[in-house]
Scaffold this active site. Structure first.
Site, PDB file in Angstrom:
ATOM      1  N   GLN A 102       3.426  -2.726  -3.577  1.00 27.76           N
ATOM      2  CA  GLN A 102       1.789  -2.894  -3.103  1.00 27.76           C
ATOM      3  C   GLN A 102       1.790  -3.992  -4.493  1.00 27.76           C
ATOM      4  OE1 GLN A 102      -0.300  -1.800  -0.896  1.00 27.76           O
ATOM      5  NE2 GLN A 102      -0.775  -3.619  -1.956  1.00 27.76           N
ATOM      6  N   LYS A 145      -3.062   4.043   2.615  1.00 29.38           N
ATOM      7  CA  LYS A 145      -1.156   4.025   3.033  1.00 29.38           C
ATOM      8  C   LYS A 145      -1.558   5.528   2.670  1.00 29.38           C
ATOM      9  CE  LYS A 145      -1.167  -0.705   2.469  1.00 29.38           C
ATOM     10  NZ  LYS A 145      -0.197  -1.237   1.286  1.00 29.38           N
ATOM     11  N   ASP A 185       8.213  -2.426   4.352  1.00 29.62           N
ATOM     12  CA  ASP A 185       7.270  -3.509   3.960  1.00 29.62           C
ATOM     13  C   ASP A 185       7.323  -4.317   5.072  1.00 29.62           C
ATOM     14  OD1 ASP A 185       4.843  -3.512   3.142  1.00 29.62           O
ATOM     15  OD2 ASP A 185       5.157  -3.069   1.143  1.00 29.62           O
TER      16      ASP A 185
END
Ligand code: NDP
Length: 292
Positions: free
Chosen positions: A96, A52, A119
């Site tokens: 994460q 990412k 997200d």
């Protein structure tokens, strides 16, 4: 059978974003900034966050990687999130997952400012998604929708079977496919580990999205001729022939299933790259919605 090539589609999405960023830069406007939080040393999480951050660099986004120790307290992590919420330069925050067991995923996700929830896991984002209000869409289902759109796959009126009902993949996928949009307008069956007759249900599917986490779970006898098969699964399986000691397996028995399909995603190179591209789109939108 045609491959749904996530590398090609994600590259097109990233090229478009790179161009948009260079236009923002020329106009003296704010450049998108993604802050990624990584707790502990989980190998797979390290790889995902690394990709990412690398993609941010490729596109021209600013990125910040915050590494925190495995034994960080929940309160300390919540403080870090609050600082990122208050930081005017940060447009998107991702934490994460999975987090260590002593930390609540839900609390941490809810602590993220919904306007920076790239997200798309925050209850506000999910609530908007359910109601069809523009919002941040969880990156994996969003990436799959971008891929269906790119390949102009006809989804209207089709029976889509989603296998797996997690909050980050299966459930939002089922909402997106059932929405009155294009792609969308499917009749959706959302299945899980308590579903009876999964084989028969899958056999009636025009589109199967497999998000289970069990290698080769979807076998050829579960797939009808001409189906579209999207394989979300990523499992590391021991493989002594590889120098890294493992290979990546999807949830679909690709070799046996592919010949029956009209379209199928490979693993790797299918949904994975699309997930990152979709995250980048969310980050771009988070920035331009606030600053444009
Ligand atoms: P979860 O473990 O959160 O969810 C798995 C789902 O599969 C659950 O809903 C579970 O049902 C269901 N399931 C398990 N066994 C069966 C069964 N025998 N029959 C039917 N359903 C079953 O996984 P995630 O959704 O987070 O991830 C799924 C896979 O996708 C993993 O391999 C993950 O690594 C991968 N992934 C890939 C991404 C990418 O970018 N390509 C991104 C995110 C995930 P129940 O709810 O009843 O337990």
């Amino acid at each position: 059978m045609q491959l749904l090539d996530g590398k090609v589609v994600s590259q097109a999405t990233k090229d478009e974003l790179r161009l948009n960023v260079s236009q923002l830069r020329s106009a003296g406007k704010k450049i998108p900034h993604l802050a990624a939080v990584l707790v502990g040393n989980n190998g797979a999480s390290e790889t995902y966050v690394g990709s990412k951050v690398k993609t941010c660099e490729e596109i021209g986004f600013k990125s910040t990687l915050i590494r925190l120790p495995e034994d960080i307290s929940e309160n300390k992590l919540l403080q870090v999130i609050e600082e990122l919420n208050l930081d005017q330069d940060v447009d998107g925050i991702l934490v994460q997952l999975p987090l260590p067991k002593h930390i609540s995923d839900e609390k941490v996700i809810e602590a993220i400012d919904a306007s920076k929830d790239v997200d798309g896991f925050h209850p506000i984002s999910i609530g908007k998604l359910v109601q069809g209000i523009p919002s941040f869409i969880p990156a994996t289902p969003y990436g799959i929708m971008l891929m269906l759109e790119h390949y102009k796959i006809d989804t209207k009126g089709k029976h889509a079977v989603v296998v797996g009902r997690s909050n980050i993949v299966g459930r939002p996928m089922s909402i997106l496919l059932s929405a009155n949009t294009n792609p969308g307008n499917c009749t959706v069956t959302l299945t899980h580990s308590h579903t009876h007759n999964l084989k028969e249900i899958c056999l009636s599917a025009d589109i199967i999205v497999a998000a289970i986490g069990k290698p080769n779970f979807i076998t050829a006898d579960m797939v009808k001729d001409g189906a579209v098969v999207i394989d979300v699964g990523i499992t590391r399986v021991e493989d002594t022939t590889k120098t890294r000691g493992y290979s990546i397996k999807g949830d679909v028995d690709f070799e046996q299933v592919a010949p029956k399909c009209s379209f199928i995603t490979p693993v790797p190179g299918g949904v994975g790259p699309m997930t990152i591209a979709a995250l980048m789109k969310n980050t771009y939108n988070a920035c331009t919605l606030k600053h444009d």
